[in-house]
Every structure is written in C-alpha cells, then in structure tokens.
Enzyme design. Structure first.
Site, PDB file in Angstrom:
ATOM      1  N   GLU A 261       0.877  -1.058  -0.145  1.00 21.59           N
ATOM      2  CA  GLU A 261      -0.073   0.105   0.256  1.00 21.59           C
ATOM      3  C   GLU A 261       0.680   1.168   0.232  1.00 21.59           C
ATOM      4  OE1 GLU A 261       0.186  -2.462   2.333  1.00 21.59           O
ATOM      5  OE2 GLU A 261       0.111  -1.545   4.490  1.00 21.59           O
ATOM      6  N   HIS A 285      -8.128  -4.671  -0.449  1.00 19.10           N
ATOM      7  CA  HIS A 285      -7.290  -4.631   0.666  1.00 19.10           C
ATOM      8  C   HIS A 285      -6.157  -3.656   1.088  1.00 19.10           C
ATOM      9  CE1 HIS A 285      -4.868  -6.484   4.336  1.00 19.10           C
ATOM     10  NE2 HIS A 285      -3.699  -5.876   3.713  1.00 19.10           N
ATOM     11  N   GLU A 286      -5.684  -4.002  -0.583  1.00 21.01           N
ATOM     12  CA  GLU A 286      -4.441  -2.689  -0.283  1.00 21.01           C
ATOM     13  C   GLU A 286      -5.131  -0.993  -0.346  1.00 21.01           C
ATOM     14  OE1 GLU A 286      -1.802  -3.425   0.314  1.00 21.01           O
ATOM     15  OE2 GLU A 286      -1.772  -5.369  -0.632  1.00 21.01           O
ATOM     16  N   HIS A 289      -5.861   0.250   2.975  1.00 21.93           N
ATOM     17  CA  HIS A 289      -4.197   0.648   3.747  1.00 21.93           C
ATOM     18  C   HIS A 289      -4.763   2.213   3.545  1.00 21.93           C
ATOM     19  CE1 HIS A 289      -2.705  -2.799   5.340  1.00 21.93           C
ATOM     20  NE2 HIS A 289      -2.354  -3.174   4.418  1.00 21.93           N
ATOM     21  N   GLU A 308      -2.779  -4.730  10.329  1.00 24.00           N
ATOM     22  CA  GLU A 308      -3.169  -5.869   8.760  1.00 24.00           C
ATOM     23  C   GLU A 308      -4.844  -5.889   8.938  1.00 24.00           C
ATOM     24  OE1 GLU A 308      -2.792  -5.741   6.414  1.00 24.00           O
ATOM     25  OE2 GLU A 308       0.162  -4.829   6.349  1.00 24.00           O
ATOM     26  N   ASP A 366       9.924  -9.306   9.489  1.00 26.27           N
ATOM     27  CA  ASP A 366       9.649  -9.656   8.751  1.00 26.27           C
ATOM     28  C   ASP A 366      10.299 -11.375   9.817  1.00 26.27           C
ATOM     29  OD1 ASP A 366      10.032  -8.413   6.191  1.00 26.27           O
ATOM     30  OD2 ASP A 366      11.639  -8.419   5.803  1.00 26.27           O
ATOM     31  N   TYR A 374      -3.251 -10.448  10.500  1.00 29.25           N
ATOM     32  CA  TYR A 374      -4.252 -10.387   9.903  1.00 29.25           C
ATOM     33  C   TYR A 374      -5.709 -10.974  10.164  1.00 29.25           C
ATOM     34  CZ  TYR A 374      -0.700  -9.441   6.344  1.00 29.25           C
ATOM     35  OH  TYR A 374      -0.147  -8.120   5.216  1.00 29.25           O
TER      36      TYR A 374
END
Ligand code: BES
Ligand code: ZN
Length: 610
Positions: A261, A285-286, A289, A308, A366, A374
């Site tokens: 995003e 979804h994006e 954001h 998320e 990460d 999510y």
C-alpha cells in the site's frame, strides 16, 4: 503537597522515560529528535545499480540531546552537514543485526537553542541494499530497458537512505529524482495536493493503472470493474478518500508480496492479472490501507494487527458491499481462518508470534510476518462488532479513523479510544469493560472461532468429500466432471483444494492427475488455484507435477507461493528444489531470496520446514 524541585538530570530522566520510544525496531533516537520533512535528491544509476545523492531531514528537537542517531542499512555515507556546516559523524563499524548500522551525528553546541535543524547527508546505496531490486533489460518482459523498484516495509527503508525508520514518525517528503528512464514515485505529484476529481471541470476516473506497455491493457481490464465501487464502499464505511487518486502499479513477477500500500500507488504482483477479475480482493485490501495503515499507522510492528487486522476487516466489508452481502464476507473469513491455521501451525500454538501484540525487541519484523496479525486482528474486530452491535460499531469506525488520522496508534490507545467512545452507553460500555482484553492481546494461539455462514463453503467441502471417497473406496459412485466446479468462483475452488491438503490424507497421484485434467486446473492462469493444485499434488507425491511446480516457483516470486511450493518441493525432491533455486537466484527479490535460503538451511539441517 509540597512541590520539591528536582535536579536537571532527574528531570531529563523522567522526560526520557515518558518519551520512551514505542518502536523497538529502530536504532534512531526519535524520542529526542523527530523528522518533520524529508527531501531527497537522487540520481538513479542503472549501470552501477545504485541510487546516489543527498537526503535532507528537517528534525525537530524534543529533548536536550546533542546526538542524532539515524537508521541505515548497507549504505555508504559520504558527508554530513548540520544547518549548512560540516558535522562530525560516525557510522557504526559493525552491523547490529537485524537493524543495520546506526549513523550518529554530533550536533555542535552552537545549535543548542535551535528547535529545528536541517541535516543533509551525502550517500549511496550498495549492492547489499535489501529495499531495491534491479533488473537488466534481459530480465524484463520486453527486454528493452533496465528497471528497478522499491519495497520498504517493514524495516528496509533504511537501506535506501538514512532516516528514522519507524512507523511512529510521520514526515512530509519531497523526492527529486533524476533518471534516464521514467520514474513513478508514490505520493502526491507536485501541484496535485489540491486536486479534487471533478471539482473544476469534467470529472475523469480517479484511478489509473501503471505497468509495462505490453501488459497495460490486460491490467486495466482486470481492475477497472471493481476499483471505483470499492472506493465508494470504503468512503461510506469510513470517510472520503484522502489521497486524491488511487492507482495501481503492476510490477514484475519477482515482486515479493501480493500488494503493497504505497500511498496513492498500490504496488502489485502481476499474479493478480489472472484474466478473470478473481483477485481483486487484493485491491480491496490495499485500498483499505489508504485509511488503516497510511492515514492511521501502527505505532510499531508489535501492533501490526492494527494495520492488517483493520485492513482485512475493511476489505471484507468492501467485498460484502460490492459483491453481494454477508455470505460473501463470511466466505472470505473462512478462507482467512484456514490461513490463520497455517500461520499458527508454522510457529506452534505457544509461540510469541501467535499473539495479537508481539514482543519484537531484538527481532526482525520480517521473521514475525505471518497471517496471524491479519486474521486474529480481523477476528477481534469482528468480535467487537458483534459484541456492541453493528449499528453502534459502525459509528465507532469513522470516529477511530478521525481521531488517529495522520497519526500513529498502539493497541492501548485503540482500547482507550473504544472504551471512551462508548462511555455514555451503559450496555456497550459494560460489555467492553467486561471483555478479557489481556487474553485477546497476549494469549498465544487461536482466538475463539466465530460462527461463520458456511453456505458458500459447504458446496466446496461436499465436493472435497466426494474426492476423498474415491480415494478410500472403490464403491464410490462419484464421476468427476467439469460441471462439478462450473458454478464455483475461484475462491470456492481454493476452499475445495484446501480441504484436500494436510491434515487430510493425501489423494493418490492418479486422482490428482485426473482432477487436474477434468477441472483444467493445471492450465489455469490463476496462480491462487494452480499453486494450491500443485500443493495437493506434491503432498500426494504426484511425480508428474514436480517439474511444473518447480517451473512455477521459478517464475513467480510472491513469497506466499514461494514459501508453500519450496516447502513441499524440498520434501519430495530436494535436488530439484535446490537446482530450481540456484538457477533462479537472481530472479528472486533480496527479501525472498533470504527467506528461501533460510528454509534450505533449516531443512538441510534436519529441521522441519513449516
Ligand atoms: N502491507 C502488506 C504487505 C507487507 C506486509 C509488506 C509486511 C511487507 C511487510 C500488504 O498490504 C498485504 O497485506 N499484502 C497481502 C495482501 C492480501 C492480504 C490481500 C499479500 O501480499 O499477500
Ligand atoms: Zn495489508
């Protein structure tokens, strides 16, 4: 009460403890100095594969602190000026993994009374830069020009230029970029700030799509049907879109995520271009954001669920609004629940990273990345919606996104804001106060499973049962035919295939082959489907699918698929997995390459790769 004067040192200590940074994943002292504006003057050097130039940070002073510490990772620093004159600085000689090398800049005493200072840093990126991927012309689709893109979330921004690399600091930015090729920079282009679609003159589309010339039309077709309806649905649920236009950039296949995003320009994997408009949920979804994440940001990656979880929650509300009601919303949540299970099983039910709020001190975000923030996050919000009732909850949504607009927020502020909003509503207030917040925030493993409407999923499970019956008995009267799935959406086929994956016992290889040919799965252009079909095949040790699976993982760099396919491929044919990886090493994005190397280390070290 008597007021006792306290010493300067004690006052400073108290102030410092009040302003403890919330983000443990930055080495910057952003509690003492805070970036207000960022100006970059960059040259893109495609031959040397580096970005060279200067960055100027305008920093506000928050404490009496003569050192400014910035994040860097694999950068060359060539000069530092503070307020126009040369300054002393030190780039830490060794890295502090996984956070990089702090750059410490000395602020001369003569600036002690200035509230804001400009720090100008000369720099260049290096070949180890994790936030950029460079392509030779031969690696692009039409082989004409070199190419480069950036991917900075979560902590790769520091490999592009020195900064306070934390979502707890928001800064305006100006990018002046010199390049021999066209540049697309995410953000408001100069002069666009006051643009309102349709205000002065004829309104045009407020969304555009960007990609290579040969791919452009199919990309436009894929998204043009749903994007504007999604924007309108989101505006109804939250409030008007704040970033003038919403656009999508479709990247080369090594892009490691489904979507990213970046403000105004969602970066997207080309696997969304499946020719059937069945992957537009990623766009929903994006787009979501644009409110959750880009306007209201998690204060640190420990509270990633606020980015998320909210985004998945909104994504499913958009799906319901645009594609047909609550059945669809729940169906998407059922797919999410399987993804949650995958995430929890990968770490183990007691693992820190299965909590809603995770402890990331000393950790690499990460490594913590998974479906859990999510799905546990959106499940929590769905639970809250049900708890207070949808009508009331829907009034809270714009309130929350207004309160924290252009700010960063943590889970405790979220809780306080929610309790405060319902303080005068006796019923909602009691329910929210009685809620076991600590369990939701800190208990590892599964949250309570909501009651989903399973109408759409039941057809998929029923079909999976028929295949299982062929597997286990010769007396089954099921004859597979294309009509079994002719009314299914792509996501229904996904649910059907997932029902055949472990922990279900594997099918026989010949059944897997039959399924592929009767349903046309092997030939599908939709990677969501093909990848799952190959997983079913690899778990069933279907040798005829090893090569095709290797071929797919060698040309699609979206980490979700790469992780799944390599994990199964390693188990059935380690040599093929190795050969595929080594042959495509340069194709993969640096972040993805690192992930696969780690998977091989774990597997070859005798560990289980999940
Ligand atoms: N912001 C994420 C991608 C991301 C997360 C990049 C963490 C780096 C670190 C993006 O919005 C995302 O969630 N993408 C998903 C889309 C899906 C949930 C629809 C993906 O890439 O699969
Ligand atoms: Zn997201």
């Amino acid at each position: 009460m008597a007021i006792r004067p306290i010493s300067d040192a004690a006052a400073e200590k108290a102030a410092a403890s009040i302003h403890q940074p919330r983000d443990p994943n930055t080495l910057s002292n952003y509690n003492a100095w805070r970036t207000k504006r960022t100006t970059a003057d960059f040259n893109i050097d495609f031959d040397a594969k580096k970005v060279v130039g200067h960055v100027t940070l305008s920093l506000a002073r928050l404490a009496k602190e003569p050192k400014i510490v910035l994040d860097t990772s694999y950068l060359d620093i060539t000069s530092v000026e503070v307020a126009g004159s040369k300054a002393d600085y030190e780039l830490a000689p060794s890295r502090m993994e996984p956070y990089g090398s702090p750059l410490t800049i000395q602020v001369d005493d003569k600036h002690a009374n200035e509230d804001e200072l400009d720090v100008r840093i000369g720099m260049q990126t290096t070949k180890d830069c994790t936030g950029l991927q460079w392509f030779d012309p031969a690696q692009t689709s039409n082989k004409k020009h070199p190419y480069m893109f950036s991917q900075c979330q979560a902590i790769h921004g520091r490999s592009l230029f020195p900064c306070q690399d934390t979502p707890d600091v928001k800064s305006q930015y100006t990018f002046n970029i010199r390049s021999p090729l066209p540049v697309l920079a995410s953000g408001l282009s100069t002069g666009a700030r006051d643009f309102q679609p349709g205000k002065d003159g004829k309104s045009g589309p407020r969304s555009t799509v960007w990609t290579g010339p040969e791919e452009l039309q199919e990309c436009q077709w894929e998204f043009e049907h749903d994007t504007e309806p999604y924007i309108q649905a989101a505006e109804k649920i939250v409030y008007p879109y704040a970033w003038t236009t919403y656009n999508v950039l479709v990247l080369p296949p090594s892009f490691p995520y489904g979507g990213m995003e970046n403000p105004m320009y969602t970066f997207a994997t080309p696997t969304l271009i499946s020719g059937d408009r069945q992957n537009v949920d990623v766009i929903a979804h994006e787009l979501a954001h644009s409110w959750s994440g880009n306007l209201v940001s998690n204060a640190s990656w420990e509270h990633f669920w606020l980015n998320e979880g909210w985004t998945v929650y909104l994504e499913r509300r958009l799906q319901a609004a645009v594609h047909g009601g609550d059945q669809y919303r729940d169906f998407s949540a059922i797919i999410g629940w399987t993804a949650l299970r995958e995430g929890i099983e990968r770490f183990g039910e007691e693992h820190e990273f299965t909590k809603l709020i995770v402890d990331l001190k000393g950790k690499d975000p990460d490594d913590a990345f998974s479906t859990i923030p999510y799905e546990k996050g959106s499940t929590f919000l769905y639970y809250l919606e049900k708890l207070v009732g949808k009508q009331k909850w829907d009034k809270f949504i714009p309130h929350y996104f207004t309160t924290y607009k252009e700010r960063s927020v943590d889970s405790y502020e979220f809780k306080a804001t929610l309790l405060d909003f319902f303080a005068s509503d006796a019923d909602a207030s009691k329910k929210l106060n009685d809620l076991d917040w600590d369990t939701w925030f800190y208990k590892p493993g599964y949250p309570p499973k909501p009651d989903f409407d399973t109408t759409l999923a039941d057809q998929c499970y029923a079909l999976a049962e028929k295949w299982k019956s062929l597997n286990s008995s010769s007396s089954s009267d099921f004859t597979p035919s294309p009509s079994d799935i002719s009314n299914f959406t792509a996501n229904q086929i996904v649910v059907f295939l997932e029902a055949l994956l472990a922990p279900s016992p594997p099918l026989t290889p010949s059944l897997v082959e039959k399924m592929g040919s009767v349903y046309g799965l092997a030939a599908s252009k939709n990677v969501e489907l093909v990848s799952r079909y190959y997983l079913v095949g690899l778990q069933a040790k279907t040798e005829s699918l090893y090569e095709p699976a290797a071929e797919l993982v060698g040309k699609v760099g979206r980490m979700k698929y790469v992780r799944w396919l390599f994990r199964e491929l390693m188990k059935v044919d380690l040599a093929l997995a190795r050969r595929t990886f080594e042959g495509k090493r340069e194709f993969y994005h640096p972040i993805c390459r690192g992930m696969v190397e780690k998977m091989f280390r774990e597997f070859e070290g005798g560990g289980e790769v999940k």
